[in-house]
Design a protein around this motif. Structure first.
Motif, PDB file in Angstrom:
ATOM      1  N   THR A  31       1.628   6.202 -11.047  1.00  0.00           N
ATOM      2  CA  THR A  31       1.469   6.913  -9.774  1.00  0.00           C
ATOM      3  C   THR A  31       2.326   6.312  -8.663  1.00  0.00           C
ATOM      4  OG1 THR A  31      -0.414   5.579  -9.057  1.00  0.00           O
ATOM      5  CG2 THR A  31      -0.905   7.553 -10.360  1.00  0.00           C
ATOM      6  N   GLY A  32       3.023   5.215  -8.941  1.00  0.00           N
ATOM      7  CA  GLY A  32       3.893   4.585  -7.951  1.00  0.00           C
ATOM      8  C   GLY A  32       3.229   3.510  -7.119  1.00  0.00           C
ATOM      9  N   GLN A  33       2.005   3.121  -7.462  1.00  0.00           N
ATOM     10  CA  GLN A  33       1.303   2.057  -6.753  1.00  0.00           C
ATOM     11  C   GLN A  33       1.655   0.705  -7.383  1.00  0.00           C
ATOM     12  OE1 GLN A  33      -0.936   2.091  -4.112  1.00  0.00           O
ATOM     13  NE2 GLN A  33      -0.213   4.172  -3.872  1.00  0.00           N
TER      14      GLN A  33
ATOM     15  N   THR B  24       5.241  -1.122 -10.711  1.00  0.00           N
ATOM     16  CA  THR B  24       4.390  -0.013 -10.293  1.00  0.00           C
ATOM     17  C   THR B  24       3.811   0.697 -11.512  1.00  0.00           C
ATOM     18  OG1 THR B  24       6.303   1.447 -10.170  1.00  0.00           O
ATOM     19  CG2 THR B  24       5.640   0.370  -8.129  1.00  0.00           C
ATOM     20  N   ASP B  25       2.699   1.377 -11.281  1.00  0.00           N
ATOM     21  CA  ASP B  25       2.087   2.167 -12.351  1.00  0.00           C
ATOM     22  C   ASP B  25       2.682   3.568 -12.355  1.00  0.00           C
ATOM     23  OD1 ASP B  25       0.897   3.437 -10.191  1.00  0.00           O
ATOM     24  OD2 ASP B  25      -1.119   2.722 -10.623  1.00  0.00           O
TER      25      ASP B  25
ATOM     26  N   LYS C 172      -7.787  -1.238  -4.335  1.00  0.00           N
ATOM     27  CA  LYS C 172      -6.921  -1.011  -3.173  1.00  0.00           C
ATOM     28  C   LYS C 172      -7.141  -2.132  -2.159  1.00  0.00           C
ATOM     29  CE  LYS C 172      -5.662   2.307   0.300  1.00  0.00           C
ATOM     30  NZ  LYS C 172      -4.417   2.933  -0.021  1.00  0.00           N
TER      31      LYS C 172
ATOM     32  N   ASP D 169       0.814  -1.220   0.000  1.00  0.00           N
ATOM     33  CA  ASP D 169       0.000   0.000   0.000  1.00  0.00           C
ATOM     34  C   ASP D 169       0.845   1.267   0.000  1.00  0.00           C
ATOM     35  OD1 ASP D 169      -2.458  -1.179  -0.193  1.00  0.00           O
ATOM     36  OD2 ASP D 169      -2.809  -1.244   1.968  1.00  0.00           O
ATOM     37  N   LYS D 170       2.163   1.124   0.087  1.00  0.00           N
ATOM     38  CA  LYS D 170       3.062   2.278   0.080  1.00  0.00           C
ATOM     39  C   LYS D 170       3.281   2.784  -1.340  1.00  0.00           C
ATOM     40  CE  LYS D 170       5.652   0.760   4.116  1.00  0.00           C
ATOM     41  NZ  LYS D 170       6.975   0.384   4.628  1.00  0.00           N
ATOM     42  N   GLN D 171       3.759   4.031  -1.450  1.00  0.00           N
ATOM     43  CA  GLN D 171       4.128   4.629  -2.730  1.00  0.00           C
ATOM     44  C   GLN D 171       5.574   4.262  -3.044  1.00  0.00           C
ATOM     45  OE1 GLN D 171       0.885   5.911  -4.001  1.00  0.00           O
ATOM     46  NE2 GLN D 171       2.430   7.120  -4.989  1.00  0.00           N
ATOM     47  N   TYR D 172       5.853   3.940  -4.283  1.00  0.00           N
ATOM     48  CA  TYR D 172       7.192   3.614  -4.748  1.00  0.00           C
ATOM     49  C   TYR D 172       7.490   4.434  -5.993  1.00  0.00           C
ATOM     50  CZ  TYR D 172       6.895  -0.296  -1.515  1.00  0.00           C
ATOM     51  OH  TYR D 172       6.764  -1.051  -0.381  1.00  0.00           O
ATOM     52  N   THR D 173       8.681   4.271  -6.536  1.00  0.00           N
ATOM     53  CA  THR D 173       9.055   4.966  -7.766  1.00  0.00           C
ATOM     54  C   THR D 173       8.112   4.527  -8.881  1.00  0.00           C
ATOM     55  OG1 THR D 173      11.349   4.940  -7.034  1.00  0.00           O
ATOM     56  CG2 THR D 173      10.953   5.420  -9.353  1.00  0.00           C
ATOM     57  N   SER D 174       7.643   5.499  -9.658  1.00  0.00           N
ATOM     58  CA  SER D 174       6.656   5.195 -10.700  1.00  0.00           C
ATOM     59  C   SER D 174       7.267   4.418 -11.866  1.00  0.00           C
ATOM     60  CB  SER D 174       6.013   6.478 -11.212  1.00  0.00           C
ATOM     61  OG  SER D 174       6.974   7.312 -11.788  1.00  0.00           O
TER      62      SER D 174
END
Length: 73
Positions: free
Chosen positions: A37-39, A34-35, A64, A12-17
């Motif tokens: 948006t970084g998800q 990831t997409d 989600k 559920d965290k944000q990562y590099t897009s």
């Protein structure tokens, strides 16, 4: 196999897009894409073989907190 609450919290965290990220989680090797948006949207979980490819299962994010098992890899 189904992603548990600890793994879901990690995903559920944000990562590099738009990137493939690899890490170790408990006793499993993980790789996820990831997409824009970084998800994380695509998850590979299992054990790496001698060539560095993960042998295990593939999951795809549908919403989600909801991941569908897409089979063995």
């Amino acid at each position: 196999m189904k992603p548990g609450p600890q793994l879901l919290a990690l995903l559920d965290k944000q990562y590099t897009s738009s990137k493939l990220t690899e890490m170790v989680f408990q006793r499993y090797d993980l790789a996820f894409k990831t997409d824009e948006t970084g998800q994380p949207v695509l998850l590979f979980i299992g054990k790496k073989d001698g060539q560095g490819k993960i042998k295990g299962e593939r999951f795809a994010r549908q919403a989600k907190g909801h991941w569908d098992n897409k089979g063995k890899i």
